[in-house]
Motif scaffolding. Structure first.
Motif, PDB file in Angstrom:
ATOM      1  N   ALA A   1       0.826  -1.209   0.000  1.00 48.30           N
ATOM      2  CA  ALA A   1       0.000   0.000   0.000  1.00 48.30           C
ATOM      3  C   ALA A   1       0.858   1.255   0.000  1.00 48.30           C
ATOM      4  N   CYS A   2       1.938   1.253   0.794  1.00 49.42           N
ATOM      5  CA  CYS A   2       2.749   2.483   0.890  1.00 49.42           C
ATOM      6  C   CYS A   2       4.160   2.275   0.363  1.00 49.42           C
ATOM      7  N   ASN A   3       4.473   1.028   0.017  1.00 50.17           N
ATOM      8  CA  ASN A   3       5.773   0.709  -0.547  1.00 50.17           C
ATOM      9  C   ASN A   3       6.937   0.942   0.423  1.00 50.17           C
ATOM     10  N   ARG A   4       6.635   0.984   1.703  1.00 52.81           N
ATOM     11  CA  ARG A   4       7.711   1.155   2.687  1.00 52.81           C
ATOM     12  C   ARG A   4       7.889  -0.143   3.476  1.00 52.81           C
ATOM     13  N   THR A   5       9.007  -0.221   4.197  1.00 51.40           N
ATOM     14  CA  THR A   5       9.301  -1.486   4.879  1.00 51.40           C
ATOM     15  C   THR A   5       9.129  -1.378   6.391  1.00 51.40           C
ATOM     16  N   SER A   6       8.738  -2.498   6.971  1.00 53.19           N
ATOM     17  CA  SER A   6       8.608  -2.608   8.426  1.00 53.19           C
ATOM     18  C   SER A   6       9.504  -3.749   8.885  1.00 53.19           C
ATOM     19  N   GLU A   7      10.115  -3.579  10.056  1.00 55.06           N
ATOM     20  CA  GLU A   7      10.941  -4.687  10.561  1.00 55.06           C
ATOM     21  C   GLU A   7      10.018  -5.776  11.111  1.00 55.06           C
ATOM     22  N   LEU A   8      10.521  -7.005  11.112  1.00 55.42           N
ATOM     23  CA  LEU A   8       9.646  -8.123  11.458  1.00 55.42           C
ATOM     24  C   LEU A   8       9.936  -8.750  12.821  1.00 55.42           C
ATOM     25  N   LEU A   9      11.194  -8.697  13.237  1.00 51.93           N
ATOM     26  CA  LEU A   9      11.511  -9.412  14.473  1.00 51.93           C
ATOM     27  C   LEU A   9      10.801  -8.798  15.679  1.00 51.93           C
ATOM     28  N   GLY A  10      10.796  -7.490  15.757  1.00 52.87           N
ATOM     29  CA  GLY A  10      10.132  -6.807  16.873  1.00 52.87           C
ATOM     30  C   GLY A  10       8.640  -7.096  16.874  1.00 52.87           C
ATOM     31  N   TRP A  11       8.083  -7.179  15.648  1.00 56.67           N
ATOM     32  CA  TRP A  11       6.647  -7.450  15.521  1.00 56.67           C
ATOM     33  C   TRP A  11       6.320  -8.862  16.008  1.00 56.67           C
ATOM     34  N   VAL A  12       7.103  -9.852  15.541  1.00 55.77           N
ATOM     35  CA  VAL A  12       6.879 -11.238  15.956  1.00 55.77           C
ATOM     36  C   VAL A  12       7.006 -11.347  17.477  1.00 55.77           C
ATOM     37  N   LYS A  13       8.011 -10.659  17.998  1.00 62.09           N
ATOM     38  CA  LYS A  13       8.243 -10.672  19.446  1.00 62.09           C
ATOM     39  C   LYS A  13       7.019 -10.113  20.188  1.00 62.09           C
ATOM     40  N   ASP A  14       6.480  -9.006  19.707  1.00 58.29           N
ATOM     41  CA  ASP A  14       5.281  -8.405  20.330  1.00 58.29           C
ATOM     42  C   ASP A  14       4.111  -9.376  20.317  1.00 58.29           C
ATOM     43  N   VAL A  15       3.891  -9.986  19.144  1.00 59.60           N
ATOM     44  CA  VAL A  15       2.756 -10.906  19.027  1.00 59.60           C
ATOM     45  C   VAL A  15       2.915 -12.059  20.021  1.00 59.60           C
ATOM     46  N   PHE A  16       4.114 -12.635  20.062  1.00 52.90           N
ATOM     47  CA  PHE A  16       4.334 -13.771  20.969  1.00 52.90           C
ATOM     48  C   PHE A  16       4.189 -13.335  22.428  1.00 52.90           C
ATOM     49  N   GLN A  17       4.786 -12.205  22.753  1.00 55.88           N
ATOM     50  CA  GLN A  17       4.736 -11.796  24.160  1.00 55.88           C
ATOM     51  C   GLN A  17       3.307 -11.509  24.617  1.00 55.88           C
ATOM     52  N   HIS A  18       2.490 -10.985  23.724  1.00 58.09           N
ATOM     53  CA  HIS A  18       1.125 -10.665  24.132  1.00 58.09           C
ATOM     54  C   HIS A  18       0.153 -11.830  23.976  1.00 58.09           C
ATOM     55  N   CYS A  19       0.419 -12.695  23.033  1.00 58.58           N
ATOM     56  CA  CYS A  19      -0.600 -13.692  22.694  1.00 58.58           C
ATOM     57  C   CYS A  19      -0.216 -15.136  23.020  1.00 58.58           C
ATOM     58  N   ALA A  20       1.077 -15.452  23.036  1.00 60.81           N
ATOM     59  CA  ALA A  20       1.476 -16.864  23.185  1.00 60.81           C
ATOM     60  C   ALA A  20       0.896 -17.536  24.430  1.00 60.81           C
ATOM     61  N   PRO A  21       0.842 -16.842  25.578  1.00 58.66           N
ATOM     62  CA  PRO A  21       0.292 -17.537  26.751  1.00 58.66           C
ATOM     63  C   PRO A  21      -1.136 -18.033  26.552  1.00 58.66           C
ATOM     64  N   SER A  22      -1.872 -17.453  25.620  1.00 52.66           N
ATOM     65  CA  SER A  22      -3.264 -17.897  25.432  1.00 52.66           C
ATOM     66  C   SER A  22      -3.399 -18.951  24.321  1.00 52.66           C
ATOM     67  N   TRP A  23      -2.303 -19.286  23.654  1.00 55.79           N
ATOM     68  CA  TRP A  23      -2.405 -20.278  22.571  1.00 55.79           C
ATOM     69  C   TRP A  23      -2.390 -21.690  23.135  1.00 55.79           C
ATOM     70  N   ASP A  24      -3.115 -22.595  22.468  1.00 59.57           N
ATOM     71  CA  ASP A  24      -2.981 -24.009  22.834  1.00 59.57           C
ATOM     72  C   ASP A  24      -1.844 -24.601  21.990  1.00 59.57           C
ATOM     73  N   GLY A  25      -1.598 -25.894  22.186  1.00 54.45           N
ATOM     74  CA  GLY A  25      -0.467 -26.534  21.513  1.00 54.45           C
ATOM     75  C   GLY A  25      -0.519 -26.389  19.996  1.00 54.45           C
ATOM     76  N   GLU A  26      -1.717 -26.578  19.468  1.00 54.41           N
ATOM     77  CA  GLU A  26      -1.888 -26.518  18.013  1.00 54.41           C
ATOM     78  C   GLU A  26      -1.592 -25.114  17.485  1.00 54.41           C
ATOM     79  N   ALA A  27      -2.115 -24.111  18.208  1.00 55.30           N
ATOM     80  CA  ALA A  27      -1.904 -22.723  17.786  1.00 55.30           C
ATOM     81  C   ALA A  27      -0.425 -22.359  17.875  1.00 55.30           C
ATOM     82  N   LEU A  28       0.219 -22.809  18.933  1.00 60.43           N
ATOM     83  CA  LEU A  28       1.647 -22.491  19.098  1.00 60.43           C
ATOM     84  C   LEU A  28       2.451 -23.080  17.937  1.00 60.43           C
TER      85      LEU A  28
END
Ligand SMILES: [Zn+2]
Ligand SMILES: [Zn+2]
Ligand SMILES: [Zn+2]
Ligand SMILES: [Zn+2]
Length: 404
Positions: free
Chosen positions: A283-310
Protein backbone atom coordinates in the motif's frame (compact mmCIF):
# COMPACT_ATOMS: atom_id res chain seq x y z
CA UNK A 1 -3.06 -7.40 13.63
CA UNK A 2 -0.95 -4.44 14.59
CA UNK A 3 -1.81 -0.80 14.33
CA UNK A 4 0.85 1.89 14.05
CA UNK A 5 3.71 0.49 16.00
CA UNK A 6 4.53 3.90 17.41
CA UNK A 7 1.42 3.68 19.58
CA UNK A 8 1.50 2.01 22.94
CA UNK A 9 2.18 -1.58 21.97
CA UNK A 10 0.01 -3.20 24.58
CA UNK A 11 -3.12 -1.15 24.06
CA UNK A 12 -2.78 -0.92 20.33
CA UNK A 13 -2.00 -4.55 19.93
CA UNK A 14 -4.97 -5.75 21.90
CA UNK A 15 -7.47 -3.47 20.24
CA UNK A 16 -6.42 -4.43 16.82
CA UNK A 17 -5.72 -8.05 17.54
CA UNK A 18 -9.33 -8.65 18.39
CA UNK A 19 -11.04 -7.65 15.22
CA UNK A 20 -14.21 -9.58 15.85
CA UNK A 21 -14.77 -8.71 19.43
CA UNK A 22 -13.39 -5.19 19.65
CA UNK A 23 -15.85 -2.36 19.60
CA UNK A 24 -13.88 0.26 17.67
CA UNK A 25 -14.37 -1.61 14.44
CA UNK A 26 -18.11 -1.66 14.85
CA UNK A 27 -19.92 1.35 13.67
CA UNK A 28 -21.66 2.86 16.71
CA UNK A 29 -25.07 3.02 15.07
CA UNK A 30 -25.21 -0.71 14.49
CA UNK A 31 -26.81 -3.06 16.97
CA UNK A 32 -24.24 -4.65 19.23
CA UNK A 33 -25.98 -7.98 19.05
CA UNK A 34 -24.44 -8.43 15.63
CA UNK A 35 -20.97 -8.63 17.02
CA UNK A 36 -22.14 -11.01 19.71
CA UNK A 37 -23.53 -13.31 17.09
CA UNK A 38 -20.40 -13.10 15.09
CA UNK A 39 -18.29 -14.06 18.02
CA UNK A 40 -20.29 -17.25 18.29
CA UNK A 41 -20.39 -18.15 14.64
CA UNK A 42 -17.88 -16.22 12.57
CA UNK A 43 -18.21 -18.65 9.70
CA UNK A 44 -21.76 -17.47 9.32
CA UNK A 45 -20.75 -14.00 8.34
CA UNK A 46 -17.79 -14.68 6.14
CA UNK A 47 -14.44 -16.28 5.93
CA UNK A 48 -11.28 -15.55 4.03
CA UNK A 49 -12.93 -17.35 1.14
CA UNK A 50 -15.61 -14.73 1.12
CA UNK A 51 -16.93 -15.25 -2.36
CA UNK A 52 -17.33 -18.89 -1.51
CA UNK A 53 -17.80 -19.10 2.24
CA UNK A 54 -17.17 -22.44 3.85
CA UNK A 55 -19.48 -23.21 6.69
CA UNK A 56 -18.36 -25.01 9.81
CA UNK A 57 -19.85 -28.34 10.72
CA UNK A 58 -22.48 -26.82 12.97
CA UNK A 59 -23.67 -24.48 10.27
CA UNK A 60 -23.83 -27.23 7.73
CA UNK A 61 -25.86 -29.31 10.11
CA UNK A 62 -28.17 -26.42 10.72
CA UNK A 63 -28.57 -25.91 7.03
CA UNK A 64 -29.38 -29.53 6.42
CA UNK A 65 -32.13 -29.23 8.97
CA UNK A 66 -33.13 -26.03 7.30
CA UNK A 67 -33.25 -27.81 3.99
CA UNK A 68 -35.57 -30.41 5.38
CA UNK A 69 -37.76 -27.63 6.68
CA UNK A 70 -37.66 -25.89 3.33
CA UNK A 71 -38.98 -28.98 1.64
CA UNK A 72 -41.90 -29.12 4.07
CA UNK A 73 -42.49 -25.42 3.59
CA UNK A 74 -42.40 -25.82 -0.13
CA UNK A 75 -45.21 -28.33 0.11
CA UNK A 76 -47.24 -26.01 2.29
CA UNK A 77 -46.47 -22.67 0.82
CA UNK A 78 -45.92 -23.09 -2.86
CA UNK A 79 -49.28 -24.68 -3.56
CA UNK A 80 -51.05 -21.63 -2.25
CA UNK A 81 -49.58 -19.39 -4.95
CA UNK A 82 -50.00 -19.32 -8.64
CA UNK A 83 -46.76 -19.31 -10.57
CA UNK A 84 -47.35 -15.66 -11.44
CA UNK A 85 -47.09 -14.67 -7.78
CA UNK A 86 -43.99 -16.67 -7.02
CA UNK A 87 -40.59 -15.08 -6.88
CA UNK A 88 -37.39 -17.03 -7.38
CA UNK A 89 -33.78 -16.07 -6.61
CA UNK A 90 -33.22 -15.67 -10.33
CA UNK A 91 -36.15 -13.24 -10.53
CA UNK A 92 -34.64 -11.18 -7.70
CA UNK A 93 -31.28 -11.18 -9.41
CA UNK A 94 -32.72 -10.17 -12.81
CA UNK A 95 -35.95 -8.25 -12.49
CA UNK A 96 -36.53 -4.63 -11.60
CA UNK A 97 -36.66 -3.54 -7.97
CA UNK A 98 -40.24 -2.30 -8.28
CA UNK A 99 -41.70 -5.48 -9.83
CA UNK A 100 -40.09 -7.82 -7.30
CA UNK A 101 -40.78 -5.53 -4.36
CA UNK A 102 -44.45 -5.44 -5.21
CA UNK A 103 -44.67 -9.23 -5.49
CA UNK A 104 -42.72 -9.70 -2.26
CA UNK A 105 -45.14 -7.54 -0.34
CA UNK A 106 -47.89 -9.97 -1.32
CA UNK A 107 -45.95 -13.07 -0.29
CA UNK A 108 -46.08 -14.49 3.26
CA UNK A 109 -43.08 -14.29 5.62
CA UNK A 110 -42.54 -18.05 5.40
CA UNK A 111 -42.10 -17.90 1.67
CA UNK A 112 -39.54 -15.09 1.95
CA UNK A 113 -37.67 -16.99 4.67
CA UNK A 114 -37.64 -19.97 2.38
CA UNK A 115 -36.07 -17.88 -0.38
CA UNK A 116 -33.34 -16.73 1.99
CA UNK A 117 -32.73 -20.29 3.16
CA UNK A 118 -32.50 -21.39 -0.44
CA UNK A 119 -29.74 -18.88 -1.08
CA UNK A 120 -27.97 -19.87 2.13
CA UNK A 121 -27.90 -23.47 0.94
CA UNK A 122 -26.41 -22.34 -2.37
CA UNK A 123 -23.81 -20.18 -0.58
CA UNK A 124 -22.94 -23.07 1.70
CA UNK A 125 -21.85 -24.86 -1.43
CA UNK A 126 -22.78 -28.25 -0.03
CA UNK A 127 -23.67 -29.48 -3.48
CA UNK A 128 -20.24 -28.62 -4.88
CA UNK A 129 -19.92 -27.39 -8.41
CA UNK A 130 -23.67 -27.24 -9.05
CA UNK A 131 -24.19 -24.74 -6.23
CA UNK A 132 -21.10 -22.87 -7.27
CA UNK A 133 -22.44 -22.50 -10.75
CA UNK A 134 -25.86 -21.43 -9.51
CA UNK A 135 -24.21 -18.79 -7.36
CA UNK A 136 -22.02 -17.43 -10.14
CA UNK A 137 -25.01 -17.15 -12.46
CA UNK A 138 -26.92 -15.15 -9.83
CA UNK A 139 -23.90 -12.97 -9.14
CA UNK A 140 -23.34 -12.34 -12.81
CA UNK A 141 -26.92 -11.14 -13.19
CA UNK A 142 -26.69 -8.82 -10.19
CA UNK A 143 -23.30 -7.41 -11.05
CA UNK A 144 -24.26 -6.85 -14.64
CA UNK A 145 -27.15 -4.57 -13.73
CA UNK A 146 -26.91 -0.79 -13.86
CA UNK A 147 -30.27 -0.10 -12.23
CA UNK A 148 -29.18 -1.13 -8.75
CA UNK A 149 -28.19 2.21 -7.27
CA UNK A 150 -28.58 3.79 -3.84
CA UNK A 151 -31.61 5.65 -5.17
CA UNK A 152 -33.45 2.59 -6.47
CA UNK A 153 -32.44 0.25 -3.64
CA UNK A 154 -34.17 2.50 -1.11
CA UNK A 155 -37.43 1.24 -2.58
CA UNK A 156 -36.46 -2.44 -2.32
CA UNK A 157 -38.22 -4.90 -0.05
CA UNK A 158 -36.09 -5.67 3.00
CA UNK A 159 -35.63 -9.35 2.05
CA UNK A 160 -34.99 -8.40 -1.58
CA UNK A 161 -32.19 -6.10 -0.42
CA UNK A 162 -30.68 -8.73 1.89
CA UNK A 163 -30.68 -11.24 -0.94
CA UNK A 164 -29.12 -8.78 -3.40
CA UNK A 165 -26.37 -7.91 -0.91
CA UNK A 166 -25.71 -11.60 -0.16
CA UNK A 167 -25.48 -12.39 -3.88
CA UNK A 168 -23.24 -9.42 -4.58
CA UNK A 169 -20.83 -10.13 -1.72
CA UNK A 170 -21.15 -13.92 -1.55
CA UNK A 171 -21.53 -13.59 2.22
CA UNK A 172 -24.40 -15.53 3.73
CA UNK A 173 -24.24 -13.59 7.01
CA UNK A 174 -26.56 -11.01 5.46
CA UNK A 175 -29.29 -13.67 5.36
CA UNK A 176 -28.86 -14.72 8.96
CA UNK A 177 -32.05 -14.17 10.98
CA UNK A 178 -30.19 -12.66 13.94
CA UNK A 179 -28.18 -10.21 11.87
CA UNK A 180 -30.18 -7.19 10.98
CA UNK A 181 -28.33 -4.26 9.52
CA UNK A 182 -30.08 -1.02 8.76
CA UNK A 183 -31.45 -0.59 5.26
CA UNK A 184 -28.96 2.21 4.76
CA UNK A 185 -25.99 0.05 5.80
CA UNK A 186 -27.08 -2.69 3.40
CA UNK A 187 -27.35 -0.21 0.55
CA UNK A 188 -23.92 1.20 1.35
CA UNK A 189 -22.43 -2.30 1.49
CA UNK A 190 -24.04 -3.09 -1.85
CA UNK A 191 -22.53 0.06 -3.35
CA UNK A 192 -19.08 -0.61 -1.80
CA UNK A 193 -19.35 2.50 0.34
CA UNK A 194 -19.16 0.43 3.50
CA UNK A 195 -17.02 -2.59 4.42
CA UNK A 196 -18.78 -5.89 3.66
CA UNK A 197 -17.21 -7.52 6.71
CA UNK A 198 -20.16 -7.55 9.12
CA UNK A 199 -17.80 -7.30 12.08
CA UNK A 200 -16.20 -4.18 10.60
CA UNK A 201 -18.71 -2.25 8.49
CA UNK A 202 -16.46 0.76 8.31
CA UNK A 203 -17.15 3.53 5.82
CA UNK A 204 -14.90 3.25 2.78
CA UNK A 205 -12.22 4.26 2.13
CA UNK A 206 -11.44 3.46 5.75
CA UNK A 207 -9.72 6.26 7.64
CA UNK A 208 -10.13 8.39 4.51
CA UNK A 209 -6.98 6.77 3.20
CA UNK A 210 -5.83 8.19 -0.10
CA UNK A 211 -3.55 5.32 -1.11
CA UNK A 212 -3.93 3.66 -4.48
CA UNK A 213 -5.23 0.39 -3.05
CA UNK A 214 -7.94 2.00 -0.90
CA UNK A 215 -9.07 4.15 -3.79
CA UNK A 216 -8.52 1.78 -6.68
CA UNK A 217 -9.82 -1.51 -5.27
CA UNK A 218 -13.59 -1.80 -5.15
CA UNK A 219 -14.83 -2.61 -1.67
CA UNK A 220 -11.37 -2.75 -0.11
CA UNK A 221 -11.18 -1.93 3.60
CA UNK A 222 -7.73 -1.28 5.06
CA UNK A 223 -8.90 -2.03 8.59
CA UNK A 224 -9.69 -5.67 8.02
CA UNK A 225 -8.66 -6.82 4.54
CA UNK A 226 -5.43 -8.08 3.05
CA UNK A 227 -3.71 -5.63 0.71
CA UNK A 228 -2.76 -8.49 -1.62
CA UNK A 229 -5.80 -10.79 -1.82
CA UNK A 230 -8.41 -8.26 -0.56
CA UNK A 231 -9.94 -10.89 1.73
CA UNK A 232 -10.62 -10.78 5.42
CA UNK A 233 -11.00 -13.44 8.07
CA UNK A 234 -11.47 -13.71 11.78
CA UNK A 235 -8.00 -14.81 12.74
CA UNK A 236 -6.72 -12.70 15.60
CA UNK A 237 -3.79 -12.92 18.01
CA UNK A 238 -1.62 -14.41 15.31
CA UNK A 239 1.37 -13.95 13.04
CA UNK A 240 -0.96 -14.86 10.15
CA UNK A 241 -1.35 -11.12 9.49
CA UNK A 242 1.43 -8.56 9.14
CA UNK A 243 0.63 -4.92 9.88
CA UNK A 244 2.57 -2.14 8.18
CA UNK A 245 4.36 0.00 10.78
CA UNK A 246 3.83 3.10 8.68
CA UNK A 247 0.39 2.99 7.07
CA UNK A 248 -1.26 0.32 9.28
CA UNK A 249 -2.59 -1.63 6.31
CA UNK A 250 -2.67 -5.41 6.69
CA UNK A 251 -1.30 -8.29 4.65
CA UNK A 252 -1.63 -12.04 5.13
CA UNK A 253 1.76 -13.49 5.96
CA UNK A 254 1.16 -16.17 3.33
CA UNK A 255 0.33 -13.55 0.69
CA UNK A 256 3.44 -11.56 1.63
CA UNK A 257 5.66 -14.65 1.34
CA UNK A 258 4.07 -15.63 -1.98
CA UNK A 259 4.60 -12.15 -3.40
CA UNK A 260 8.19 -12.05 -2.07
CA UNK A 261 7.48 -9.03 0.08
CA UNK A 262 9.57 -10.44 2.94
CA UNK A 263 13.29 -10.11 2.41
CA UNK A 264 16.59 -8.88 3.87
CA UNK A 265 16.85 -5.10 3.89
CA UNK A 266 17.39 -2.08 6.07
CA UNK A 267 14.35 -1.27 8.17
CA UNK A 268 12.74 2.06 7.41
CA UNK A 269 13.11 3.12 11.03
CA UNK A 270 16.87 3.12 10.99
CA UNK A 271 17.16 3.61 7.24
CA UNK A 272 20.72 2.39 7.39
CA UNK A 273 22.50 -0.15 9.53
CA UNK A 274 22.80 -3.87 9.06
CA UNK A 275 20.15 -5.72 7.11
CA UNK A 276 17.40 -7.63 8.81
CA UNK A 277 14.20 -9.35 7.72
CA UNK A 278 11.72 -6.71 6.62
CA UNK A 279 8.29 -6.63 5.04
CA UNK A 280 7.46 -4.31 2.16
CA UNK A 281 3.91 -3.00 2.31
CA UNK A 282 2.20 -2.90 -1.09
CA UNK A 283 0.00 0.00 0.00
CA UNK A 284 2.75 2.48 0.89
CA UNK A 285 5.77 0.71 -0.55
CA UNK A 286 7.71 1.16 2.69
CA UNK A 287 9.30 -1.49 4.88
CA UNK A 288 8.61 -2.61 8.43
CA UNK A 289 10.94 -4.69 10.56
CA UNK A 290 9.65 -8.12 11.46
CA UNK A 291 11.51 -9.41 14.47
CA UNK A 292 10.13 -6.81 16.87
CA UNK A 293 6.65 -7.45 15.52
CA UNK A 294 6.88 -11.24 15.96
CA UNK A 295 8.24 -10.67 19.45
CA UNK A 296 5.28 -8.40 20.33
CA UNK A 297 2.76 -10.91 19.03
CA UNK A 298 4.33 -13.77 20.97
CA UNK A 299 4.74 -11.80 24.16
CA UNK A 300 1.12 -10.66 24.13
CA UNK A 301 -0.60 -13.69 22.69
CA UNK A 302 1.48 -16.86 23.19
CA UNK A 303 0.29 -17.54 26.75
CA UNK A 304 -3.26 -17.90 25.43
CA UNK A 305 -2.41 -20.28 22.57
CA UNK A 306 -2.98 -24.01 22.83
CA UNK A 307 -0.47 -26.53 21.51
CA UNK A 308 -1.89 -26.52 18.01
CA UNK A 309 -1.90 -22.72 17.79
CA UNK A 310 1.65 -22.49 19.10
CA UNK A 311 2.80 -25.00 16.49
CA UNK A 312 1.07 -23.01 13.74
CA UNK A 313 2.57 -19.72 14.93
CA UNK A 314 6.07 -21.20 15.18
CA UNK A 315 5.58 -22.40 11.65
CA UNK A 316 4.64 -18.89 10.47
CA UNK A 317 7.72 -17.46 12.16
CA UNK A 318 10.08 -20.02 10.70
CA UNK A 319 8.64 -19.39 7.23
CA UNK A 320 9.01 -15.62 7.70
CA UNK A 321 12.62 -15.93 8.83
CA UNK A 322 13.53 -18.72 6.46
CA UNK A 323 15.67 -16.46 4.28
CA UNK A 324 17.15 -14.47 7.13
CA UNK A 325 20.88 -13.84 7.02
CA UNK A 326 21.36 -11.71 10.11
CA UNK A 327 22.31 -13.48 13.38
CA UNK A 328 19.13 -12.61 15.26
CA UNK A 329 16.84 -13.75 12.46
CA UNK A 330 18.83 -16.95 11.90
CA UNK A 331 18.71 -17.74 15.60
CA UNK A 332 14.97 -17.21 15.67
CA UNK A 333 14.53 -19.45 12.63
CA UNK A 334 16.59 -22.23 14.24
CA UNK A 335 14.83 -21.82 17.56
CA UNK A 336 11.40 -22.18 15.93
CA UNK A 337 12.48 -25.22 13.94
CA UNK A 338 13.97 -26.78 17.04
CA UNK A 339 10.83 -26.18 19.10
CA UNK A 340 8.58 -27.45 16.31
CA UNK A 341 10.61 -30.65 16.13
CA UNK A 342 10.54 -31.11 19.91
CA UNK A 343 6.79 -30.52 19.96
CA UNK A 344 6.24 -32.98 17.12
CA UNK A 345 8.27 -35.71 18.81
CA UNK A 346 6.65 -34.82 22.15
CA UNK A 347 10.03 -34.12 23.74
CA UNK A 348 8.45 -31.05 25.32
CA UNK A 349 4.89 -29.96 25.94
CA UNK A 350 3.39 -26.77 24.59
CA UNK A 351 3.77 -24.92 27.90
CA UNK A 352 7.50 -25.59 27.99
CA UNK A 353 7.82 -24.64 24.32
CA UNK A 354 5.95 -21.41 25.00
CA UNK A 355 8.26 -20.60 27.92
CA UNK A 356 11.30 -21.39 25.77
CA UNK A 357 10.30 -19.07 22.92
CA UNK A 358 9.37 -16.27 25.31
CA UNK A 359 12.74 -16.65 27.02
CA UNK A 360 14.36 -16.52 23.64
CA UNK A 361 12.63 -13.22 22.87
CA UNK A 362 13.52 -11.93 26.30
CA UNK A 363 17.10 -12.77 25.45
CA UNK A 364 17.06 -11.05 22.07
CA UNK A 365 15.70 -7.93 23.74
CA UNK A 366 18.36 -7.82 26.39
CA UNK A 367 21.29 -9.17 24.48
CA UNK A 368 23.25 -6.28 23.22
CA UNK A 369 22.96 -6.52 19.50
CA UNK A 370 23.65 -2.84 19.57
CA UNK A 371 24.47 -2.60 15.93
CA UNK A 372 20.81 -3.01 15.12
CA UNK A 373 19.83 0.19 16.82
CA UNK A 374 22.74 2.29 15.73
CA UNK A 375 22.26 4.18 12.52
CA UNK A 376 25.87 4.68 11.60
CA UNK A 377 27.29 1.54 10.01
CA UNK A 378 30.90 2.13 11.01
CA UNK A 379 29.92 3.03 14.53
CA UNK A 380 27.75 -0.04 14.83
CA UNK A 381 30.59 -2.27 13.68
CA UNK A 382 32.79 -0.66 16.27
CA UNK A 383 30.24 -1.23 19.04
CA UNK A 384 29.79 -4.82 17.98
CA UNK A 385 33.51 -5.31 18.06
CA UNK A 386 33.81 -3.74 21.52
CA UNK A 387 30.88 -5.80 22.74
CA UNK A 388 32.24 -9.14 21.59
CA UNK A 389 35.77 -8.32 22.77
CA UNK A 390 34.44 -7.45 26.21
CA UNK A 391 32.38 -10.65 26.33
CA UNK A 392 35.52 -12.64 25.44
CA UNK A 393 37.39 -10.78 28.14
CA UNK A 394 34.78 -11.52 30.83
CA UNK A 395 34.61 -15.17 29.83
CA UNK A 396 38.40 -15.37 30.09
CA UNK A 397 38.46 -13.72 33.55
CA UNK A 398 35.58 -15.92 34.71
CA UNK A 399 37.24 -19.17 33.64
CA UNK A 400 40.51 -18.09 35.28
CA UNK A 401 38.67 -17.38 38.54
CA UNK A 402 36.86 -20.73 38.44
CA UNK A 403 40.13 -22.59 37.83
CA UNK A 404 41.68 -20.95 40.89
ZN1 LIG B 1 -5.00 2.81 1.93
ZN1 LIG C 1 -13.38 -3.67 7.12
ZN1 LIG D 1 -4.13 -12.12 1.58
ZN1 LIG E 1 2.21 0.49 4.42
Amino acid sequence: MLPLRSQSQVGGLQTSLSLVSSDPVLSPDEPRSNSDNLRQSPAESASSQETWPTADAATTKKTENGKAEINCLEQNVIHRFSSADKVTLQDIARESIGTICEKMHRLPEEYLEELKNGLRVILDGGNGSQHREEFFILQKFVQGRTDLTAKTLVRAHRVQLEILVAINTGIQGFLHPSISLSQNSLIEIFGYKRCRNIACQNQLPADDCTCEICNGTTGFCNLCMCVICNKFDFEVNTCRWIGCDLCSHWTHTDCAIRQQLIFMGPSSKSGAGPSEMVFRCQACNRTSELLGWVKDVFQHCAPSWDGEALMRELDYVSRIFHGSKDPRGRKLFWKCDDLKEKLKTKKIDSKAACRAILMFFQGTGNLVFMSFYIKDKELSRFYNFVFFISIEFYVYIFTRLVKK
